[in-house]
Write an enzyme that holds these catalytic residues in place. Structure first.
Site, PDB file in Angstrom:
ATOM      1  N   VAL A  78      -2.090  13.717   3.408  1.00 26.58           N
ATOM      2  CA  VAL A  78      -2.380  12.407   4.608  1.00 26.58           C
ATOM      3  C   VAL A  78      -0.948  12.043   5.669  1.00 26.58           C
ATOM      4  CG1 VAL A  78      -2.813  10.038   4.970  1.00 26.58           C
ATOM      5  CG2 VAL A  78      -3.306  10.807   3.369  1.00 26.58           C
ATOM      6  N   VAL A  80       1.041  11.230   8.993  1.00 31.64           N
ATOM      7  CA  VAL A  80       0.907  10.751  10.573  1.00 31.64           C
ATOM      8  C   VAL A  80       2.085  11.367  11.373  1.00 31.64           C
ATOM      9  CG1 VAL A  80       1.478   8.558  12.403  1.00 31.64           C
ATOM     10  CG2 VAL A  80      -0.132   9.126   9.774  1.00 31.64           C
ATOM     11  N   ARG A  86       3.271   3.940  13.754  1.00 36.94           N
ATOM     12  CA  ARG A  86       3.074   2.344  13.565  1.00 36.94           C
ATOM     13  C   ARG A  86       2.115   1.959  15.020  1.00 36.94           C
ATOM     14  NH1 ARG A  86       5.418  -0.837  10.341  1.00 36.94           N
ATOM     15  NH2 ARG A  86       7.630   0.164   8.958  1.00 36.94           N
ATOM     16  N   ARG A  87       1.073   2.902  15.119  1.00 37.06           N
ATOM     17  CA  ARG A  87       0.584   2.910  16.627  1.00 37.06           C
ATOM     18  C   ARG A  87      -1.169   3.175  15.683  1.00 37.06           C
ATOM     19  NH1 ARG A  87       2.382   6.973  20.695  1.00 37.06           N
ATOM     20  NH2 ARG A  87       0.700   6.903  21.683  1.00 37.06           N
ATOM     21  N   GLY A  88      -1.518   2.498  15.242  1.00 35.90           N
ATOM     22  CA  GLY A  88      -2.748   2.921  14.123  1.00 35.90           C
ATOM     23  C   GLY A  88      -3.474   4.079  13.873  1.00 35.90           C
ATOM     24  N   LEU A  90      -3.625   6.155  11.181  1.00 37.61           N
ATOM     25  CA  LEU A  90      -3.224   5.761  10.321  1.00 37.61           C
ATOM     26  C   LEU A  90      -4.632   5.219   9.651  1.00 37.61           C
ATOM     27  CD1 LEU A  90      -3.310   7.022   6.932  1.00 37.61           C
ATOM     28  CD2 LEU A  90      -1.526   5.087   6.090  1.00 37.61           C
ATOM     29  N   TYR A 119      -0.425   2.735   0.639  1.00 35.59           N
ATOM     30  CA  TYR A 119      -1.824   2.078   0.114  1.00 35.59           C
ATOM     31  C   TYR A 119      -2.619   0.992  -0.143  1.00 35.59           C
ATOM     32  CZ  TYR A 119      -1.912   6.597   2.275  1.00 35.59           C
ATOM     33  OH  TYR A 119      -1.165   7.915   2.444  1.00 35.59           O
ATOM     34  N   PHE A 404      -3.769  15.513  -6.926  1.00 33.51           N
ATOM     35  CA  PHE A 404      -4.308  16.263  -5.409  1.00 33.51           C
ATOM     36  C   PHE A 404      -3.261  16.176  -3.899  1.00 33.51           C
ATOM     37  CE2 PHE A 404      -7.166  12.960  -6.989  1.00 33.51           C
ATOM     38  CZ  PHE A 404      -7.733  12.430  -5.611  1.00 33.51           C
TER      39      PHE A 404
END
Length: 404
Positions: A78, A80, A86-88, A90, A119, A404
């Site tokens: 995962v 970004v 902070r721009r959406g 994820l 999370y 994982f």
């Protein structure tokens, strides 16, 4: 930004992004290994024009839950881009994965959290925990049970899928939270020759007991370091046993390997029998605990009705899910050991949950009463949390070794 599939042709872009985000500079061998891991995954990316600025891969796992198995995407890699935080990004990628889960009737997803603070906001709750166990093996391991005296034998890791694989699959049913392993996962991920965290460790060794197999352990070793006066190490990655006597025999073997003075087991279950049958708890110490597998209930109703229940419960639960509105609402949960129903209701609420906390409880590893005491779950009817705990209870705590 556009959220869409990441084709195989863009895997090198995805790897570059992952290494940027995780501050890595892997050699070509590790890069090739990561690429091979990504290939069979479902891959979702966020594109700013033609630039890949977000990436999520999802393994197509099967996870043991109380009473059976469920398909469970295992989210990994995962990432970004630091220019697009902070721009959406994820949020967009996870929303797309949740949509796909719903489309395919997959009720849960899971991950190991690189940062715990992230999370929970997306509905994941820590559903299993691991213990770090260390044994001072400079003297014989003191035990309160008699070890199984059948001779241990070493198994070639290349033979593990055929020899140990069926035993592992059979033991998965005894604990929730365990991932099914095919031959590729055994050989390509679990038993790779060089450990990516410590290149001084030996290749994996497998010791087994009994024919038919009654238990095994996967471990690696490292010699003493004279400069730091550190004794030789045995790192235990996995240990499974039919009985306490078999487990005792395997631990005795691991603690008696020549030229080593420490056994370190990463991620043991919190109810490991070793912690009870060890004869000297100054010799066998728990040095830490950590949240391991985080579970997301993508479809709360489907997830709850897919697992088994240990005791009757008739409760009205109110669930809040800011990411998947279909999960939010007030529902009557009626559970019996033979089945469960979960239907909308207007009756007064007994327990109020955020979906992340219901996910933490789902496998039986977190008690609702503990969350009530922590102020995270609202108990409107005294005793409701204890009733839910009894219904969710499993004979063994959920646990997984597979990171994982």
């Amino acid at each position: 930004m556009e959220i869409r599939d990441v084709p195989e042709a863009h895997l090198d872009r995805a790897l570059d992004l992952v290494h940027l985000v995780f501050h890595e500079r892997p050699d070509e061998e590790k890069r090739a290994h990561q690429r091979a891991l990504m290939l069979p995954c479902e891959r979702v990316g966020a594109y700013d024009g033609e630039t890949l600025v977000g990436f999520v891969a999802a393994h197509r796992f099967t996870l043991s839950v109380p009473g059976g198995d469920l398909p469970c995407p295992g989210l990994t890699f995962v990432s970004v881009a630091p220019t697009h935080r902070r721009r959406g990004v994820l949020s967009g990628m996870l929303t797309e994965l949740y949509r796909r889960c719903a489309e395919r009737q997959v009720p849960i997803a899971a991950l190991w959290a690189s940062e715990d603070a992230i999370y929970g906001r997306f509905g994941f709750g820590p559903a299993t925990r691991g213990a770090l166990v260390e044994i001072d093996s400079r003297r014989p391991l003191a035990l309160r049970v008699d070890p199984d005296e059948r001779p241990p034998r070493l198994i070639d890791p290349a033979d593990a899928p055929a020899v140990v694989g069926p035993y592992y699959e059979a033991t998965r049913a005894h604990r929730a939270g365990r991932i099914a392993r095919d031959e590729e996962r055994w050989s390509g991920e679990w038993l790779v020759d060089e450990d990516e965290d410590d290149d001084e460790l030996s290749p994996p060794r497998i010791v087994a007991l009994g024919d038919p197999l009654a238990g095994y352990a996967v471990y690696r070793t490292k010699g003493a370091n004279d400069d730091t006066h550190t004794p030789g190490l045995v790192r235990v990655d996995e240990l499974e046993a039919d009985t306490p006597a078999v487990a005792a025999a395997l631990w005795r073997y691991l603690a008696s390997i020549d030229l080593t003075g420490t056994v370190r087991a990463w991620g043991r279950p919190l109810d490991d029998p070793l912690l009870h049958f060890a004869g000297d708890r100054d010799q066998v110490r728990v040095t830490g605990q950590f949240p391991a597998l985080w579970v997301r209930l993508v479809d709360v109703r489907a997830a709850l009705t897919a697992r088994s229940w240990a005791a009757p419960a008739d409760l009205v639960v109110e669930v809040h899910d800011s990411r998947i509105p279909a999960n939010s609402g007030r529902f009557r949960l009626t559970a019996e050991p033979g089945g469960v129903s979960y239907e909308p209701t207007g009756d007064p609420v007994d327990l109020a949950f955020d979906v992340r906390d219901l996910g933490a409880c789902y496998l039986g590893g977190t008690r609702a009463t503990e969350l009530v005491a922590a102020g995270l779950v609202e108990e409107h009817t005294p005793g409701a949390a204890a009733t839910l705990d009894a219904a969710l209870r499993t004979d063994r705590l959920p646990h997984t070794d597979d990171e994982f």
